[in-house]
Each structure stands twice: as C-alpha cells, then as structure tokens.
Design an enzyme around this catalytic site. Structure first.
Site, PDB file in Angstrom:
ATOM      1  N   LYS A  89      -3.665   8.037  -0.356  1.00 44.57           N
ATOM      2  CA  LYS A  89      -2.375   7.813   0.303  1.00 44.57           C
ATOM      3  C   LYS A  89      -1.228   7.600  -0.681  1.00 44.57           C
ATOM      4  CE  LYS A  89      -3.538   6.633   4.944  1.00 44.57           C
ATOM      5  NZ  LYS A  89      -4.996   6.409   4.979  1.00 44.57           N
ATOM      6  N   GLU A 111       5.193   3.125   8.999  1.00 44.08           N
ATOM      7  CA  GLU A 111       4.310   2.594  10.028  1.00 44.08           C
ATOM      8  C   GLU A 111       2.924   2.512   9.412  1.00 44.08           C
ATOM      9  OE1 GLU A 111       4.774   5.861   9.721  1.00 44.08           O
ATOM     10  OE2 GLU A 111       2.635   6.352   9.588  1.00 44.08           O
ATOM     11  N   SER A 377     -12.014  10.499  -0.011  1.00 44.72           N
ATOM     12  CA  SER A 377     -10.606  10.107   0.145  1.00 44.72           C
ATOM     13  C   SER A 377     -10.315   8.667  -0.262  1.00 44.72           C
ATOM     14  CB  SER A 377     -10.165  10.335   1.587  1.00 44.72           C
ATOM     15  OG  SER A 377     -11.025   9.665   2.494  1.00 44.72           O
TER      16      SER A 377
END
Ligand SMILES: *Cc1c(COP(=O)(O)O)cnc(C)c1O
Length: 392
Positions: A89, A111, A377
């Site tokens: 991310k 968010e 990930s």
C-alpha cells in the site's frame, strides 16, 4: 484487446467518473495533470529515490524451494511484505501524496477499512509534513485498534464514522463528503484501484513498479522476463493490478486473481465480488458490486479485513469479463491452511489477504518447468490474533 484505461476512463463498460457536480473541477484537474506529473523526470526522481531508500525497494523475488517442490513448478514470491509498513500500500500512498504536493494541495484525507491504507498514508504524511485525516468506520476503529494507535502516533487525525454499518463503505462516503466541502486545498488519497477515473489508472500505475521489478528479476533468474502465471489476491485490486500491469498484453502470462469467498460463495458470508456481483455504480465508478435485488449494497464478509470490499476495481471486472484473467474464490479456511503452510515450510508469515493468493496454488495444475509468481502483498504481523484463534 486493450486492457488499459481508454481516454474516457473506461475499461470496456467499467470505470468512468460518477461524481457530484461540486467535485467535477477537482477530478477534472487531477485527470488533466496526473500523467504529466507522474511522467515528469523530477517527480520520478523524487518518487524512485524514496521508493529505494524509504520503502526499501526493489522488493526481492524469492524462489520458494519447498513450496515449489510441493506444487511441482518453480514458485517465486514477490516480497511486498518486506516494504516499510508491511505491504504494497505504501507504493500508492507515497506516489499520491507526492503528486498532491505538486498540485499545490496542503491537506490529505483518506478512508481506511482495516487501517492498512490509513497507516501507509499517515506514514507518508509524517515524512512529508502534511496534515492527514483518516476516515474509519466506528466498528473498524474498535476492531483495528492497533492501527488507530499507529496512525495517531504518526500525527494523523482518525475520524470515526457512525453512519450505516460503520465500516469501510461508510468511511468512504464520509471521505467523499469531506472532499466536497474542501475541494480547494484537500487531496483525497484513494487506497486501491477504485473510485472515479483517473484514480484506478493512477493507482495501477503507481503499483506497476511490482511488475516492472519482476521483469528485471525474472530475466536474471530465468533468462526471460515473464512468468507463466501470476497469482494475486484482489480486494479493490491494487496489488493485483501492479503485479499484472506490464504483462497485461502478454498473453503467454496467465493472470490468476484470488478473491475472498469468506465462508463460501453459496453462503451469505462472502466477499467474492466478481463471482457474486452485478453491475452498478459505487464510489464513483461503474463496476461489479455485491448488491441485493433492489440495488442495496450488501455488507461483504471475509476473515481478511483487507478483502471485504463490496466492489472491485473496474480493471478487474473487465479482465475477468474478457477472460484475460481467471478468478478463483478462496474460502477463509483455504486461506488459513495456506498461511500456516507457508509459515512452516518457508518461514514467512503472510498477511491473511496474501494467503488467499497462496491458496490458489492448490486449485491450479502446473507443468514442472512452469514459472509461477505469487504476489505476497503483505506480512502477517497484523493477523496474529486471527492465526492464534484459528490454528491449522
Ligand atoms: C489492503 C490489502 C490488500 C487488498 O487490497 P488490494 O487493493 O486489492 O491490493 C491485499 N493485501 C494486503 C496485505 C493488504 O493490506
């Protein structure tokens, strides 16, 4: 076939920008500038230097020998779990906050559901000295308390959202509302390949560093720059989009997407949007959505907090509709089994989300010299409570 976004912001019928009038100028401004800024050599230098020295890139491509033996193919892990903050991310958050600064924005909002995107964005805002407000459903605030504390320690303001089901979808609505009230100075960092155009394309480009590195690393290891298979989990679809990006038009590469089946796609407890969704509009784009007969968004369920989004990035709706990708639904149990297996035989505790991609290995049949890349990930530190409660 063209699997990239077209000039109107669509992948086939999916995508577009369905936004309130008050945000039109803002989104238009972003649309007209993002490619220019991302392509600017001074932006690229700033981004690439921080990706190397702060995020820790390139992330290794690791040949997992025991996993390879088990599945009868050469299985590599792309180690996004080794990035700063523990997942892919940060690639996106870093890129978008740098871009926001170049657009003259002075305030960042985001968010978050599980809190991973919130932590990544708060981290980058601390680094770049930008005020940061993170909207989070009140239920998620309770469930993900450690991430709330991390964001606060990083100097961000976490805003609990009490509307609706008090989860991600409600947090997203509230972030959009904030953006509507503060269109001049505020930049909204969206955490996946979702939202109105140009966000899905922009996020895919920022994450495409994953497949760019894969090309170089595979060339070194295998003498060719592409694998036979790439496996990735899909929540909103950003790590998958990044892992697929430079291979979208190389039909020799099979693209495998693992979505969260939860307790099973034939139960009410699932987040398998591509299997179960129907077309509609969510958070600014046309895509597949988990919805009731009369169009109410259904609350998704997955053991993995990062995969329980009721929509799916429009690029993935399109890849699956055109059969460019194969989508497998992985249950909680299958993902847990895969997480414990990887931990025991390779010494790597994966994120629950990534474990869905690993579990997809069970459902495929390989030839011995197939080259397979699983995009790992994120790391499993944040999921220890889940693993302790569900030993396999
Ligand atoms: C958030 C998250 C995901 C799901 O998001 P995508 O946008 O689909 O990549 C997957 N893995 C990890 C570790 C995450 O934190």
């Amino acid at each position: 076939m063209n699997y990239n976004v077209n000039e109107n912001g669509y992948y086939g019928d999916f995508g577009g920008a369905y936004i309130p009038e008050i945000l039109h100028a803002n989104v238009e401004n972003l649309k007209n500038n993002y490619l220019k800024i991302l392509g600017d050599p001074s932006f690229q230098k700033e981004f690439n230097d921080l990706m190397r020295d702060y995020v820790g890139r390139p992330s290794p491509l690791f040949l997992a020998k025991r996993l390879s033996e088990k599945y009868g193919a050469k299985i590599y892990l792309k180690r996004e779990d080794l990035n700063h903050t523990g997942a892919h991310k940060i690639n996106n958050s870093l890129g978008q906050v740098l871009l926001a600064r170049r657009m003259g924005k002075t305030r960042i909002i985001a968010e978050t559901g599980a809190g991973q995107h919130g932590v990544a964005t708060a981290t980058v805002c601390a680094l770049l000295n930008m005020p940061c407000f993170v909207y989070m459903g009140e239920l998620d605030v309770q469930r993900q308390h450690l991430n709330v504390q991390k964001m606060e320690m990083l100097g961000a303001t976490v805003v609990p959202v009490y509307s609706g089901n008090k989860t991600l979808k409600d947090a997203t609505n509230e972030a959009i509302r904030d953006w509507c009230c503060n269109p001049e100075d505020t930049y909204y960092v969206i955490g996946s390949t979702i939202g109105p155009h140009p966000y899905p394309d922009m996020v895919a480009r920022l994450q495409s560093v994953i497949s760019e590195e894969m090309q170089k690393q595979l060339l070194e290891h295998e003498g060719r720059d592409y694998p036979d298979y790439i496996l990735a989990c899909v929540g909103g679809g950003s790590n998958a989009a990044g892992a697929f990006y430079h291979y979208l038009h190389n039909e020799k590469v099979q693209l495998i997407e693992a979505e969260a089946a939860g307790k099973g796609i034939d139960t009410p407890y699932s987040a398998a949007t591509i299997h179960l969704g129907r077309e509609g509009i969510i958070h600014g784009c046309r895509t597949l959505i988990m919805q009731t007969k009369d169009g109410q968004i259904e609350e998704p369920y997955s053991i993995s907090a990062g995969l329980d989004y009721p929509g799916i990035g429009p690029i993935h709706a399109y890849l699956s509709k055109t059969n460019r990708s194969t989508v497998l639904a992985i249950t909680d149990d299958e993902a847990l089994e895969a997480a414990f297996l990887l931990t025991r035989i390779e010494g790597i505790i994966p994120a629950m989300e990534s474990a869905h991609a690993l579990a997809a290995l069970e459902k495929l049949t390989f030839k011995p010299d197939d080259v397979v890349v699983v995009n790992l990930s994120g790391r499993g530190d944040k999921d220890m409570e889940t693993y302790i409660a569900n030993p396999k």
